[in-house]
Write a protein that holds these residues in place. Structure first.
Motif, mmCIF file in Angstrom:
data_model
loop_
_atom_site.group_PDB
_atom_site.id
_atom_site.type_symbol
_atom_site.label_atom_id
_atom_site.label_comp_id
_atom_site.label_asym_id
_atom_site.label_seq_id
_atom_site.Cartn_x
_atom_site.Cartn_y
_atom_site.Cartn_z
ATOM 1 N N CYS A 144 0.833 -1.198 0.000
ATOM 2 C CA CYS A 144 0.000 0.000 0.000
ATOM 3 C C CYS A 144 0.870 1.250 0.000
ATOM 4 O O CYS A 144 0.587 2.207 -0.729
ATOM 5 N N GLN A 150 0.450 3.712 -3.262
ATOM 6 C CA GLN A 150 -0.239 4.989 -3.095
ATOM 7 C C GLN A 150 0.522 6.135 -3.735
ATOM 8 O O GLN A 150 -0.029 7.212 -3.933
ATOM 9 N N PRO A 203 -0.491 6.887 -8.483
ATOM 10 C CA PRO A 203 -1.937 6.882 -8.732
ATOM 11 C C PRO A 203 -2.326 6.803 -10.206
ATOM 12 O O PRO A 203 -3.472 6.480 -10.509
ATOM 13 N N HIS A 248 -6.201 3.794 -4.350
ATOM 14 C CA HIS A 248 -4.873 4.266 -4.755
ATOM 15 C C HIS A 248 -4.547 4.100 -6.232
ATOM 16 O O HIS A 248 -3.600 4.713 -6.724
#
Length: 173
Positions: free
Chosen positions: A5, A9, A12, A38
């Motif tokens: 993550c 992120q 994008p 994301h």
């Protein structure tokens, strides 16, 4: 899932993602949330995950998390998984279809399930596999005769070998 993550992120506008994980505890719902939050422009996902799932209930719940409308209807991202029910490590390998990685480990007897329901053979296509690591128990189980590795150029075998190894190598040049 935090490292994944944290990485994703920051990208994008990503359109294509090819990712392989080992021991990352993420199911289909976790991936769906990550992609929604994301990766809104992601259109192509090539995923391979290896993880431990101790019970049949855990394996079913994990696999069912990839049978949602997000995976099947919205994105047409189909997955398949396999595991050896005799393997004490309880490792499961899940991947998107068609299989897009050059290496594959198969241990027999194998339980194989897929979210693709058509019979065109795509779910058994391992055309990109160049290196297969094959292991078999003493039990004489067989795999579907539709499983093929047409571009295999390296094979590692752990004996004993069962008769179905010959059907796996069909088309190897």
């Amino acid at each position: 899932s935090d490292p994944i993550c944290n990485l994703l992120q920051h990208v994008p506008n990503l359109i294509h993602l090819k990712i392989e994980t080992v021991y990352v505890d993420m199911n289909g719902h976790d991936w769906e949330r990550l992609i929604h939050h994301h990766l809104p422009t992601l259109t192509s996902l090539q995923l391979k995950m290896r993880l431990q799932l101790r019970s049949e209930h855990d394996r079913k719940q994990f696999f069912d998390s990839f049978r949602t409308s997000f995976w099947i209807d919205e994105h047409h991202w189909f997955v398949q998984y396999h595991y050896n029910p005799e393997d004490v490590s309880r490792m499961v390998c899940l991947y998107t279809l068609p299989y897009s990685f050059s290496e594959l480990d198969l241990s027999f007897p194998a339980v194989i399930q897929s979210t693709i329901h058509d019979a065109n053979g795509e779910k058994f296509s391992f055309g990109r596999v160049k290196h297969l690591r094959y292991c078999s128990s003493l039990i004489d189980d067989t795999i579907s005769p539709h499983v093929r590795f047409p571009n295999l150029n390296s094979l590692s075998v752990r004996l004993p070998v069962q008769k179905h190894l010959l059907s796996l190598a069909d088309g190897v040049r």
